[in-house]
Design an enzyme around this catalytic site. Structure first.
Site, PDB file in Angstrom:
ATOM      1  N   ASP A  17      67.989   4.670  34.677  1.00  0.00           N
ATOM      2  CA  ASP A  17      67.898   6.062  34.268  1.00  0.00           C
ATOM      3  C   ASP A  17      67.866   6.880  35.560  1.00  0.00           C
ATOM      4  OD1 ASP A  17      67.214   8.425  32.637  1.00  0.00           O
ATOM      5  OD2 ASP A  17      65.259   8.215  33.587  1.00  0.00           O
ATOM      6  N   ASP A  19      66.845  10.753  35.965  1.00  0.00           N
ATOM      7  CA  ASP A  19      65.748  11.716  36.104  1.00  0.00           C
ATOM      8  C   ASP A  19      64.384  11.053  35.932  1.00  0.00           C
ATOM      9  OD1 ASP A  19      67.067  14.552  36.227  1.00  0.00           O
ATOM     10  OD2 ASP A  19      68.166  13.467  34.680  1.00  0.00           O
ATOM     11  N   LYS A 202      72.688   5.216  25.456  1.00  0.00           N
ATOM     12  CA  LYS A 202      72.330   4.368  26.596  1.00  0.00           C
ATOM     13  C   LYS A 202      72.484   2.880  26.291  1.00  0.00           C
ATOM     14  CE  LYS A 202      69.312   7.488  29.153  1.00  0.00           C
ATOM     15  NZ  LYS A 202      68.077   7.590  29.960  1.00  0.00           N
ATOM     16  N   ASP A 225      61.945   5.480  32.445  1.00  0.00           N
ATOM     17  CA  ASP A 225      60.632   6.138  32.475  1.00  0.00           C
ATOM     18  C   ASP A 225      60.244   6.800  31.158  1.00  0.00           C
ATOM     19  OD1 ASP A 225      60.694   9.498  32.876  1.00  0.00           O
ATOM     20  OD2 ASP A 225      62.593   8.451  33.017  1.00  0.00           O
ATOM     21  N   SER A 226      61.158   6.872  30.179  1.00  0.00           N
ATOM     22  CA  SER A 226      60.822   7.635  28.976  1.00  0.00           C
ATOM     23  C   SER A 226      61.301   6.932  27.722  1.00  0.00           C
ATOM     24  CB  SER A 226      61.439   9.042  29.049  1.00  0.00           C
ATOM     25  OG  SER A 226      62.850   8.973  29.005  1.00  0.00           O
TER      26      SER A 226
END
Length: 275
Positions: A17, A19, A202, A225-226
């Site tokens: 990823d 961001d 994704k 991260d999310s």
């Protein structure tokens, strides 16, 4: 930007990823120092282990370029799956980006259209009293439409989100919903609601890149991260959240690097590649 080495035969894929995973929005000096170290490490790995890298991100190419300039980054990946994996680009050795024809064909045959999404948004509002707010600050891409859902109460949210997912699925539209991350510039207490062509996103981008590069799942690493990274991490054999991941993501995935951002990526990769 640096000209990258392109292996003749790909042995490993490392997927990121962008961001708040590869790129830290705060751009603190110690964070950027780790980013630069990671860039050089990946450059070495490309040569020694025949790896290819990819950024799988909700950002557009233009947004990525702006952020790279802000951070002073110089190392590009071999692939970018931008706009939540709806656009898939391959980097040539001369630094130019080329859309992958078979991926473009997959999207064009999906039947996805802006009009279909707008009809869905209207139905949600008129029949179910579910209001989605367009993310106008980022603009809409050709194959990804972004909205915010602002949570009014836990009970209403628990009812509304499954309705959104059901209606999107019924209409043949791909859908991603996850809690916003204010560190990435989103409002607190809101959800990202993305509408994309069915069969993209994704997870689909990762699966496609494995097949395209003829790399088995056992030779794939992924970092995020999310909440919208979870399927990507679970598709790779070695998927890790970073220590700075959201609480929502950590509740869904248990493999977590001991450090945040690039420092966490470096730690995992050095253990995996033993150096």
């Amino acid at each position: 930007m640096e000209t990258i080495h392109i292996p003749v035969k790909t042995q490993y894929l490392i997927l990121f990823d962008f961001d708040e995973t590869y790129f830290p929005h705060e751009c603190l000096p110690e964070q950027l120092e780790s980013v630069y170290e990671l860039e050089q490490y990946l450059k070495t790995l490309t040569l020694s282990h025949q790896i290819k890298t990819a950024w799988i991100t909700g950002s557009s190419i233009k947004q990525i370029q702006t952020k790279m300039k802000m951070a002073g980054m110089t190392h590009l990946p071999h692939f970018i799956a931008s706009n939540l994996g709806t656009d898939l680009w391959e980097l040539s050795s001369d630094g130019t980006w080329t859309a992958i024809p078979s991926w473009q064909q997959k999207i064009q045959s999906s039947g996805y259209s802006r009009g279909e999404v707008e009809n869905l948004i209207a139905e949600l509002k008129q029949i179910y009293n579910i209001v989605l707010h367009e993310q106008t600050q980022f603009g809409q891409s050709g194959y990804k439409m972004n909205y915010y859902y602002y949570a009014e109460s836990t009970v209403k949210t628990q009812y509304d989100l499954p309705v959104i997912k059901h209606l999107a699925s019924r209409s043949g539209i791909g859908n991603n919903i996850n809690q916003c991350n204010p560190k990435a510039g989103d409002p607190a207490g809101a959800y990202d609601v993305d509408f994309i062509p069915a069969g993209t996103g994704k997870k689909a981008a990762v699966q496609f890149l494995m097949q395209y590069n003829q790399v088995p799942p056992t030779n794939t690493l992924a970092f995020g991260d999310s909440g919208n990274d979870i399927e990507m991490l679970q598709t790779a054999a070695h998927g890790y959240l970073l220590q700075n991941a959201t609480a929502e993501a950590k509740s869904c995935h248990k493999s977590i690097a001991p450090y945040p951002y690039a420092k966490g990526i470096l730690h995992v990769c050095r253990q995996f590649f033993q150096g």
